[in-house]
Design an enzyme around this catalytic site. Sequence first.
Site, short mmCIF file in Angstrom:
data_model
loop_
_atom_site.label_atom_id
_atom_site.label_comp_id
_atom_site.label_asym_id
_atom_site.label_seq_id
_atom_site.Cartn_x
_atom_site.Cartn_y
_atom_site.Cartn_z
N TYR A 156 0.82 -1.21 0.00
CA TYR A 156 0.00 0.00 0.00
C TYR A 156 0.86 1.27 0.00
O TYR A 156 0.40 2.33 -0.38
CB TYR A 156 -0.95 0.02 1.21
CG TYR A 156 -2.05 -1.02 1.17
CD1 TYR A 156 -2.26 -1.82 0.05
CD2 TYR A 156 -2.91 -1.20 2.25
CE1 TYR A 156 -3.25 -2.77 0.01
CE2 TYR A 156 -3.93 -2.16 2.22
CZ TYR A 156 -4.09 -2.94 1.09
OH TYR A 156 -5.09 -3.88 1.06
N ASP A 168 -5.30 -6.44 6.03
CA ASP A 168 -6.47 -5.66 5.65
C ASP A 168 -7.63 -6.60 5.31
O ASP A 168 -8.75 -6.47 5.82
CB ASP A 168 -6.10 -4.80 4.43
CG ASP A 168 -7.23 -3.91 3.96
OD1 ASP A 168 -8.17 -3.67 4.74
OD2 ASP A 168 -7.17 -3.46 2.79
N ASP A 201 -10.83 -7.72 8.12
CA ASP A 201 -12.23 -7.43 7.77
C ASP A 201 -13.04 -8.72 7.68
O ASP A 201 -14.17 -8.78 8.16
CB ASP A 201 -12.29 -6.64 6.46
CG ASP A 201 -12.00 -5.16 6.68
OD1 ASP A 201 -12.21 -4.69 7.81
OD2 ASP A 201 -11.56 -4.49 5.74
MG LIG Z 1 -9.99 -2.99 5.38
#
Ligand SMILES: [Mg+2]
Lengths: 365, 365
Positions: free
Chosen positions: B141, B242, B246
């Site tokens: 990222y 990430d 989630d």
């Molecule tokens: Mg996320």
Amino acid sequence: MEKKITVLPGDGIGPEVIAAAVRVLKVIGKRYNHDFQLAYAAIGGAAIDQFNNPLPEKTIEMCKESDAILLGAVGGPKWDNNPAELRPEKGLLNIRKTFDLFANLRPVKAFPSLLDASPLKREVAENVDLMIVRELTGGIYFGEKHRTEDEASDLNVYSRQEIERIVDKAFELAKLRKGRLCSVDKANVLETSRLWRQIVEEKKEQYPEIAVEHNLVDSVAMKLITNPEHYDVVVTDNMFGDILSDEASVITGSLGVLPSASIRSDHFGLYEPVHGSAPEIAGEGIANPAAAILSVAMMLRYSFGMTVEAEEIEKAVDDVFNDGCYTADLVKNGEPSFTTDEWTDKVIAKIDSNFVIDCIMESYI
Amino acid sequence: MEKKITVLPGDGIGPEVIAAAVRVLKVIGKRYNHDFQLAYAAIGGAAIDQFNNPLPEKTIEMCKESDAILLGAVGGPKWDNNPAELRPEKGLLNIRKTFDLFANLRPVKAFPSLLDASPLKREVAENVDLMIVRELTGGIYFGEKHRTEDEASDLNVYSRQEIERIVDKAFELAKLRKGRLCSVDKANVLETSRLWRQIVEEKKEQYPEIAVEHNLVDSVAMKLITNPEHYDVVVTDNMFGDILSDEASVITGSLGVLPSASIRSDHFGLYEPVHGSAPEIAGEGIANPAAAILSVAMMLRYSFGMTVEAEEIEKAVDDVFNDGCYTADLVKNGEPSFTTDEWTDKVIAKIDSNFVIDCIMESYI
Ligand SMILES: [Mg+2]
Ligand SMILES: [Mg+2]
């Protein structure tokens, strides 16, 4: 129609489930007057034993002359300590590469009679019918790698052409299904994702009948659990597709019966069960042939355009499950289990009786 | 103990849930004789409105002088069309960057009384008690990006030092929990993953009491659904974390009550609910303060080392749920719902009565 199919039984339970799938294929050929010409070749551990090569040149040549490939499974403890180039899995990787099979199709469908085995509540999983379309030959798994003592890197790279062909394939698949396409990326942070999203936006003009949405990968990882029936076709890159297709494969409790395909733009493709070679039960005649049989259905639909024939097989498998007939892997407490051959007999009997019903229906119309 | 806390209520329901959390914090301070010194500052949309900056210098200065940060939520439709630098979310990204908060802690715990809302079967989800530890400041990222008309790329890069500090943090967390650590990577294809795995192997010598395993990310994506109670602490890189954090957040049906933390090596950290600013119910006094209250518990445990105090809060929240008391978001058919304040009163009453019981127990020993 006349179609040439290279059959690669492979290792473990591969030969058994492929034998079952071929029986079903032959029944369909007879019923619908197709001339399916089968040629058998070696891959994986079996090919290493015979030719010291997990993907012999002869196998490649035979595949080149065929319209599709039907594969069982590769691998087993016998070859686990082989050097990388002599590992059974290398045969599979090489065949995908040799034939540029860039689109990995991973359908996931709920079978009502298998939902007890799902970790999800019945009402969440029961209407699932989706397909993950994963780009299989590009992205970070194949990008440049660097390594020093104190740093490591992997380059995620996609060209416009690589994205365009997988996105086109996904749109075509959505047309054959429910007409919905979800493109998955991480466009809020990744440059590759921004190019991906842009191309999907460009392409959708050519497919006005398809409803398109963009979802972020982390949000899809959630929604595949909370609301999986939302999805029809899901297209994404190699790494996201690796993670999401495996996640999706367990939501309906039918991991052992899932088929898959790896195809390219001209409809040539390789079809194989998602399950592995299961060496621990190989040779016992008790393996579940459903995934191999459903892989034949995928081959008929996606490589040969034989939709009716594919549906006939899928309906027969559905019917046999609904009758409560299972191989040992799926059998519930107290129910009898069927051998690979017995269970395949049941599928063929369903195809036969459904065919008779179809003929009677036609004669009334 | 004396501790300075910077409180950043933020936007939407942020101020309401933070007010509730601060009430609980003050009760704990009184009960356990801690001097919690609170200083309020602006962040997000509120800070844009007042100072034209989602993270004003004054807020940074105050945070620098504190031992921990307690944050509500940022964002809302009012600022959705702002330029990137004037978006509320930028305040959160900047504060993580400014303070080098490299470890994102995302605990997921099943509350028996909330399992009806889980998409998973009760027996699959009921014993879940895991924590995803995500590297938050490195990886793909933040790696170099390139873009031409026909190609895009993102570089995934990790240094040894970046991996070592997050892995150390994860081992320390495993010591505070059930003593199990699962490191997640894709070491069969990624160079960054191979360095990651090597460092975990090196580090584990220093933590002989921790049981370590390595799992591939696609396999974890499956097992978080089929067998989530297998996991205790799960450590992984920014992108895998990430996706997996989630995914994990929805398995117990308690997404709305999950706390989180972003910390660094010296125990300084930022604590915040996982839920967002929920502008549609802001100001109505009905927001669920559980996630903010549980974020306070995390702050006590991880920044201040106050384990008993943290457990007191967690037990009180558990007890209130078990009594069938819910705010409007969680209320089931026909049950009464409580306002933010009423629900917080119940938590405080539990803390008080548990405290009295503890005192009586002690006086008997
Ligand atoms: Mg996320
Ligand atoms: Mg995988």
